[in-house]
Design an enzyme around this catalytic site. Structure first.
Site, PDB file in Angstrom:
ATOM      1  N   PRO A  77       0.832  -1.222   0.000  1.00 25.85           N
ATOM      2  CA  PRO A  77       0.000   0.000   0.000  1.00 25.85           C
ATOM      3  C   PRO A  77       0.858   1.260   0.000  1.00 25.85           C
ATOM      4  O   PRO A  77       1.836   1.348   0.746  1.00 25.85           O
ATOM      5  CB  PRO A  77      -0.788  -0.110   1.304  1.00 25.85           C
ATOM      6  CG  PRO A  77      -0.722  -1.547   1.692  1.00 25.85           C
ATOM      7  CD  PRO A  77       0.571  -2.068   1.158  1.00 25.85           C
ATOM      8  N   GLU A  78       0.514   2.189  -0.866  1.00 28.39           N
ATOM      9  CA  GLU A  78       1.189   3.486  -0.909  1.00 28.39           C
ATOM     10  C   GLU A  78       0.217   4.553  -0.392  1.00 28.39           C
ATOM     11  O   GLU A  78      -0.847   4.232   0.121  1.00 28.39           O
ATOM     12  CB  GLU A  78       1.662   3.794  -2.338  1.00 28.39           C
ATOM     13  CG  GLU A  78       2.628   2.746  -2.880  1.00 28.39           C
ATOM     14  CD  GLU A  78       3.095   3.055  -4.309  1.00 28.39           C
ATOM     15  OE1 GLU A  78       3.108   4.230  -4.702  1.00 28.39           O
ATOM     16  OE2 GLU A  78       3.434   2.098  -5.033  1.00 28.39           O
ATOM     17  N   HIS A 122      -5.591 -14.691   9.994  1.00 31.52           N
ATOM     18  CA  HIS A 122      -4.483 -13.726  10.068  1.00 31.52           C
ATOM     19  C   HIS A 122      -4.907 -12.421  10.724  1.00 31.52           C
ATOM     20  O   HIS A 122      -4.252 -11.404  10.587  1.00 31.52           O
ATOM     21  CB  HIS A 122      -3.926 -13.457   8.677  1.00 31.52           C
ATOM     22  CG  HIS A 122      -3.460 -14.703   8.002  1.00 31.52           C
ATOM     23  ND1 HIS A 122      -2.361 -15.419   8.443  1.00 31.52           N
ATOM     24  CD2 HIS A 122      -3.944 -15.384   6.955  1.00 31.52           C
ATOM     25  CE1 HIS A 122      -2.195 -16.477   7.679  1.00 31.52           C
ATOM     26  NE2 HIS A 122      -3.148 -16.492   6.766  1.00 31.52           N
ATOM     27  N   ARG A 159       1.361 -11.618   6.130  1.00 30.84           N
ATOM     28  CA  ARG A 159       2.824 -11.665   6.054  1.00 30.84           C
ATOM     29  C   ARG A 159       3.502 -10.977   7.232  1.00 30.84           C
ATOM     30  O   ARG A 159       4.712 -11.047   7.384  1.00 30.84           O
ATOM     31  CB  ARG A 159       3.281 -11.053   4.724  1.00 30.84           C
ATOM     32  CG  ARG A 159       2.747 -11.876   3.549  1.00 30.84           C
ATOM     33  CD  ARG A 159       3.095 -11.255   2.231  1.00 30.84           C
ATOM     34  NE  ARG A 159       4.521 -11.320   1.951  1.00 30.84           N
ATOM     35  CZ  ARG A 159       5.089 -10.825   0.867  1.00 30.84           C
ATOM     36  NH1 ARG A 159       4.355 -10.217  -0.039  1.00 30.84           N
ATOM     37  NH2 ARG A 159       6.382 -10.932   0.682  1.00 30.84           N
TER      38      ARG A 159
END
Ligand code: ZN
Length: 282
Positions: free
Chosen positions: A2-3, A99, A118
């Site tokens: 994500p930016e 998660h 992750r």
């Protein structure tokens, strides 16, 4: 990863559910993500009212009012890392996903769920007054959508630099929040080569690049960001700006922006793929 547009989209999605609401409960199902979660996190945020939901670069900033009279404001800092998602759900006892490491519920019946397969994400809690000198924020460049970021600023921050223009745009100390996707898209829109020495961008070129950066970021936010892999909006829906990419991830496809009749090229710069049109971008 994500930016800025993706994080800003998430901010806009969670803010109406959090601002002015009280956190009634936080559950942390493990002790760490990329870094350790703050000690006593659940106890420290329970009962606190959310003063504001902000963003700096790729960090979400959830500011909490003091726990007690005379106490200090603290800010919960969240970074989505590579695969993080922050979803607004109903606080209805739905069991957590595999998660889903942290969740917090408000007195308005919303539950914010932070999942991160992750585990490159970050969640931290700091006194608000300490943010400005925190190492993650102290050296950040200006926000590209702010008025401070204009052609004169860009020219100044690139002056004398012999690094490539693409690498300079990714340098968070010069400009905050731009990553690989939006650097490629902005350079294409501005017609500037990613390989050009950064210090050569002056005058009309600097003005063109600033306008392109602001335009690409604004269009991406309006589209709910780019969903290439894991990223989704706070509603759980994908963003759709990936369908508007001119060059990013389009190696070999016809160049969409000029009549060059060529295809989009991919090169590797500093270990990252750069996509561009060698004809249009000089
Ligand atoms: Zn072209």
């Amino acid at each position: 990863m994500p930016e800025l547009p993706e994080v800003e989209t998430v901010r806009r999605g969670i803010a109406p559910h959090l601002e002015g609401a009280r956190i009634v409960r936080l559950v942390a199902r493990r002790a760490d993500l990329r870094t350790r979660l703050p000690r006593g996190l659940a106890r420290r945020v329970a009962g606190r009212r959310v003063a504001a939901v902000g963003r700096r670069a790729k960090y979400l900033l959830i500011e909490l009012e003091p726990a007690t009279t005379g106490g200090e404001r603290e800010t919960m800092i969240i970074h989505l890392g590579m695969s993080g998602r922050l979803i607004v759900a109903k606080d209805d006892g739905t069991p957590p996903g595999p998660h889903e490491h942290v969740a917090f519920a408000t007195d308005r019946g919303a539950e914010i769920r932070f999942s991160d397969p992750r585990r490159f994400g970050v969640l931290d809690l700091l006194p608000t007054v300490a943010l400005a000198r925190d190492k993650r924020f102290a050296a950040l460049g200006p926000e590209p959508l702010s008025d401070e970021f204009d052609a004169a600023f860009l020219e100044r921050v690139l002056a004398g630099s012999r690094t490539t223009l693409k690498a300079a745009l990714l340098d968070q100390h010069r400009i905050a929040g731009i990553g690989n996707i939006y650097a490629c898209e902005a350079l294409f829109q501005a017609g500037l080569s990613p390989r050009r020495p950064a210090g050569s961008v002056r005058g009309a070129r600097a003005a063109r690049l600033v306008a392109a950066i602001k335009d690409v970021l604004a269009r991406a936010i309006a589209a709910g960001g780019s969903s290439a892999r894991d990223y989704v909006q706070a509603s759980g829906e994908a963003g759709w700006f990936q369908h508007a990419w001119a060059v990013y991830d389009r190696e070999g496809k016809p160049c969409p922006g000029c009549d060059c009749g060529r295809s989009v090229k991919r090169i590797v710069q500093a270990g990252r793929s750069t996509f561009y049109c060698a004809h249009r971008q000089r």
